[in-house]
Design an enzyme around this catalytic site. Structure first.
Site, PDB file in Angstrom:
ATOM      1  CB  SER A 112      -0.971   0.055   1.033  1.00 23.25           C
ATOM      2  OG  SER A 112      -0.046   0.480   2.428  1.00 23.25           O
ATOM      3  CE  LYS A 113      -1.830   5.981  -3.265  1.00 17.00           C
ATOM      4  NZ  LYS A 113      -2.965   6.838  -3.263  1.00 17.00           N
ATOM      5  NE  ARG A 114      -1.703   3.020   5.378  1.00 19.21           N
ATOM      6  CZ  ARG A 114      -2.348   1.863   5.675  1.00 19.21           C
ATOM      7  NH1 ARG A 114      -1.956   0.848   6.099  1.00 19.21           N
ATOM      8  NH2 ARG A 114      -3.473   1.779   4.612  1.00 19.21           N
ATOM      9  CG  ASN A 115       3.570  -1.618   2.378  1.00 14.19           C
ATOM     10  OD1 ASN A 115       3.432  -1.194   1.240  1.00 14.19           O
ATOM     11  ND2 ASN A 115       3.253  -2.538   2.935  1.00 14.19           N
TER      12      ASN A 115
END
Ligand code: GLU
Length: 466
Positions: free
Chosen positions: A237-240
């Site tokens: 995801s954009k988080r990782n």
């Protein structure tokens, strides 16, 4: 039978790395089987779907060379087809109208949850023979006993108990067909034989098989691909991670590198790491795809890109580099020896954007020295720089060998370790400690420019020491 695969994105976001991997596996499988590859835009969710996302997805796929064999279709333009199928399913007796209110369904769910049961529609309207109204939804009469068994090309035999599945809604009260219904009708209508998609759709499969059976459609072949995970083993995801395909192209990862990297997300062939599309079409086996989640490693992508860049001819390399040079205002025509400079720097970074940035000092004056490099090597190197400058100025021939010899004799005379001699000159020339061999670097700049840059660095040391 000709195999027909499809990629069926919902245009509710930009093209995601996981999505491109699914598209690629569908594409490769169809090519390998001498079949067809299709694209279907699943835009039934009118609120979240946009044409911008659709354009982004189609452009990204085209940039990857993932071209469908027929023009893409859009679910929002196929209402008539769905309507016919809805009539068929009503006539078959495999579906029923349900007028349970929202409130009733909510109460039912809360009671089920309170009893520790799985929230499911309880089938209240199943045998009421209700007729259609603007208050009713159409539900599938899902068999209540037995099981659905299907063979998944990746996961082997997969079994779902029918008792776990409730009577799912096929048509909403406003007349709109639901996602599952459209998906099944489209696969049938488009002649799809093989559904290759993310594992997150695995639990949809028994529901969709029930719809197929209710409509009398033949069964399909399935392959559910492992999820793509970030370094933290959580879903990508954009988080990782950087998840948008375009962002990778913007950094100068080659199309072939992206194909190579994506192919390795869940599939491998012995120790072989470097793959091109043609290799994949020969070597890829969907049955060899792993079940476990596939971790996306950006360092591996860098390594793959380095290899793919190295394999390009100089002409192709410069062609790929050109947009990045332009972004940095670099005009290759401004220097006679730009080809030599580019050749010398072509492995300096794993991406084209990084290489273009490293090339800037060769085409422009240095506007700032790298702070860390200054602290570590430049401060305190004034006298050695002056000594080396004199030595270099004395050279009659300005070539790599003469320069290297002059530097070696300067180092011996100064009795300093190599980095103390070489790094200050590197910094003087390029602003940082990042350059090819020093002899080559100085050669690329020429005698006059080298002299000027060393003088500038000496001046800079004087300024910061005062
Ligand atoms: N539209 C679904 C998605 O974007 C894919 C459905 C399918 O492949 O069957 O996740």
């Amino acid at each position: 039978m000709t195999k027909v695969t499809r990629f069926a994105p919902s245009p509710t976001g930009t093209l995601h790395i996981g999505g491109v991997r699914t598209a690629l596996f569908n594409f490769v499988y169809s090519k390998q089987q001498k079949g067809k590859f299709l694209i279907r835009i699943e835009d039934t969710d009118a609120e979240r779907s946009t044409r911008e996302f659709e354009d982004n997805i189609l452009k990204g796929l085209a940039d990857m060379g993932i071209i469908p064999d027929e023009p893409p279709v859009r679910q929002s333009e196929r209402a008539d087809l769905y309507q016919q199928a809805i009539t068929t399913i009503i006539d078959s007796g495999n579906a029923y109208f349900c007028n349970c209110s929202k409130e009733r369904l909510e109460e039912m769910r809360s009671a089920q949850q309170a009893n520790g049961a799985k929230p499911q529609y309880d089938g209240r309207c199943r045998n009421l023979n209700l007729t259609h109204s603007d208050q009713t939804v159409l539900r599938l009469k899902t068999p209540q006993e037995g099981e659905i068994i299907f063979h998944d090309l990746v996961r082997g035999e997969v079994v779902f108990q029918n008792s776990e599945l409730d009577d799912l809604i096929l048509v909403r009260s406003d007349g709109a067909p639901t996602y599952h219904l459209c998906n099944v009708i489209d696969d049938h209508d488009q002649g799809v034989t093989t559904v290759i998609r993310g594992e997150d759709h695995l639990s949809n499969t028994p529901r969709q098989i029930h719809i197929q059976q209710a409509l009398g459609f033949p069964s399909l072949e399935y392959a559910h691909l492992p999820m793509v995970l970030g370094q933290d083993k959580k879903r990508l995801s954009k988080r990782n991670a950087v998840t948008s395909l375009q962002d990778y192209f913007d950094q100068g990862y080659l199309q072939s590198s992206m194909i190579n990297m994506l192919a390795r997300l869940g599939w491998s062939k012995g120790d072989k790491e470097i793959f091109y599309l043609t290799d994949l079409i020969t070597d890829f086996r969907i049955q060899e795809v792993q079940k476990a989640g596939a971790i996306f490693d950006p360092a591996k992508l860098d390594w793959i890109n380095t290899n793919h860049l190295a394999a390009l001819s100089f002409k192709d390399f410069t062609l790929q580099l050109l947009p990045f040079l332009l972004d940095n205002g670099i005009d290759v025509a401004a220097k006679e020896n730009s080809n030599e400079i580019i050749e010398a720097m072509r492995t300096s970074k794993p991406t084209l954007a990084g290489i273009a940035l490293d090339l800037k000092p060769y085409f422009f004056d240095i506007d700032a020295y790298n702070e860390k490099a200054v602290q570590k090597f430049l401060i305190g190197s004034k006298s050695s720089l002056e000594y080396i400058q004199r030595k270099l100025q004395g050279l009659e021939v300005w070539d790599e060998r003469s320069i290297d010899e002059a530097l070696a004799s300067a180092q011996a005379a100064l009795n300093l370790p190599t980095p103390k001699v070489n790094q200050p000159i590197r910094i003087a020339m390029t602003g940082s400690t990042n350059s090819p061999s020093l002899g080559l670097t100085l050669c690329l700049f020429g005698k006059e420019e080298s002299n000027l840059r060393i003088s500038n660095a000496i001046k800079y040391i004087e300024e910061i020491s005062n």
